[in-house]
Design an enzyme around this catalytic site. Structure first.
Site, short mmCIF file in Angstrom:
data_model
loop_
_atom_site.label_atom_id
_atom_site.label_comp_id
_atom_site.label_asym_id
_atom_site.label_seq_id
_atom_site.Cartn_x
_atom_site.Cartn_y
_atom_site.Cartn_z
N THR A 148 57.17 67.31 -10.06
CA THR A 148 57.85 68.60 -10.01
C THR A 148 57.00 69.54 -9.16
O THR A 148 55.77 69.45 -9.17
CB THR A 148 58.05 69.18 -11.42
OG1 THR A 148 56.82 69.13 -12.13
CG2 THR A 148 59.11 68.40 -12.19
N VAL B 26 56.25 72.98 -8.94
CA VAL B 26 55.32 73.99 -9.46
C VAL B 26 54.11 73.31 -10.10
O VAL B 26 52.95 73.72 -9.89
CB VAL B 26 56.02 74.93 -10.47
CG1 VAL B 26 55.01 75.91 -11.08
CG2 VAL B 26 57.15 75.69 -9.78
N CYS B 27 54.36 72.25 -10.87
CA CYS B 27 53.27 71.51 -11.51
C CYS B 27 52.30 70.94 -10.47
O CYS B 27 51.08 70.92 -10.70
CB CYS B 27 53.82 70.36 -12.35
SG CYS B 27 54.98 70.85 -13.61
N THR B 28 52.85 70.48 -9.38
CA THR B 28 52.00 69.92 -8.33
C THR B 28 50.99 70.94 -7.83
O THR B 28 49.80 70.64 -7.65
CB THR B 28 52.89 69.42 -7.16
OG1 THR B 28 53.75 68.39 -7.65
CG2 THR B 28 52.05 68.88 -6.02
N LEU C 53 48.30 71.64 -10.83
CA LEU C 53 47.30 70.59 -11.02
C LEU C 53 46.32 70.54 -9.85
O LEU C 53 45.12 70.32 -10.04
CB LEU C 53 47.99 69.24 -11.20
CG LEU C 53 48.76 69.08 -12.52
CD1 LEU C 53 49.68 67.88 -12.47
CD2 LEU C 53 47.80 68.96 -13.69
#
Length: 211
Positions: free
Chosen positions: A42, A44-46, A49
């Protein structure tokens, strides 16, 4: 039930991108941040992290271990990590929990059915050396977190756990702090040799004690 401040952070064992862990053992005697992601691959998560990987030395300076969670299996995590490293110009250097059975997500109340029945919201738990929950934050899946703010919060939590002070609005490390109301002026003179200034009887500023 939702975890509240002061509750013990539930322990668990889980598979991660870096092997099996026991959460409390992983944290050891230091601080920890557990943060969840809706799912792998996904956008935003990328970015989140990747950013945490870049600032991991800042967490380490504060004796804080970071660990992420996503509701997908380890093989998926490993493929996604390759994408994160490529697109964010970094190397993911901390574990991501595989939680396909939602065991940890349910333990920490990370799934909010009115938001999504199957994926986690962006939960954040700061855990102290005593394994107690010191801070919780909940973001919707659509809003990326501000990890610089988490570093600021850690600075405040660590400071206020050692000294009888609180931190004012927008405080940053190195700025003046507030003496807690339970400390009398007489005791404040002993506790804070740098002195303090009184705005109101309940509002007294003193230079940051550990600087």
């Amino acid at each position: 039930m939702a975890l509240r401040l002061g509750d013990e952070a539930p322990n668990f064992q889980a598979e991660t991108s870096e092997g099996k862990i026991d959460f409390h053992e992983y944290l050891g005697q230091g601080w920890g941040i557990l943060f969840s992601h809706p799912k792998d691959y996904t956008p935003v998560c990328t970015t989140e992290l990747g950013y945490v990987a870049k600032i991991k030395p800042e967490f380490e300076k504060r004796n804080v271990k970071v660990i992420a969670l996503s509701v997908d299996p380890v093989d998926s995590h490993k493929g996604w990590i390759s994408d994160i490293n490529e697109t964010q110009g970094t190397i993911v250097n901390y574990p991501i929990i595989a939680d396909a059975d939602r065991k940890v997500s349910n333990l920490y109340d990370m799934i909010h059915p009115n938001a999504s029945e199957t994926t986690t919201v962006r939960s954040v738990f700061v855990v102290g050396p005593d394994k107690k929950v010191k801070l919780t934050l909940t973001y919707p899946a659509s809003t990326g977190r501000n990890f610089d703010e988490l570093l600021r919060v850690i600075d405040s939590l660590q400071l206020t756990s050692q000294f009888s002070v609180a931190t004012p609005a927008n405080w940053k490390d190195g700025e003046d702090t507030i003496i807690v109301p339970s400390v009398s002026d007489e005791d404040a003179k002993k506790k804070f040799p740098k002195g303090f200034r009184t705005i109101k009887p309940y509002l007294r500023y003193t230079p940051q004690p550990n600087k």
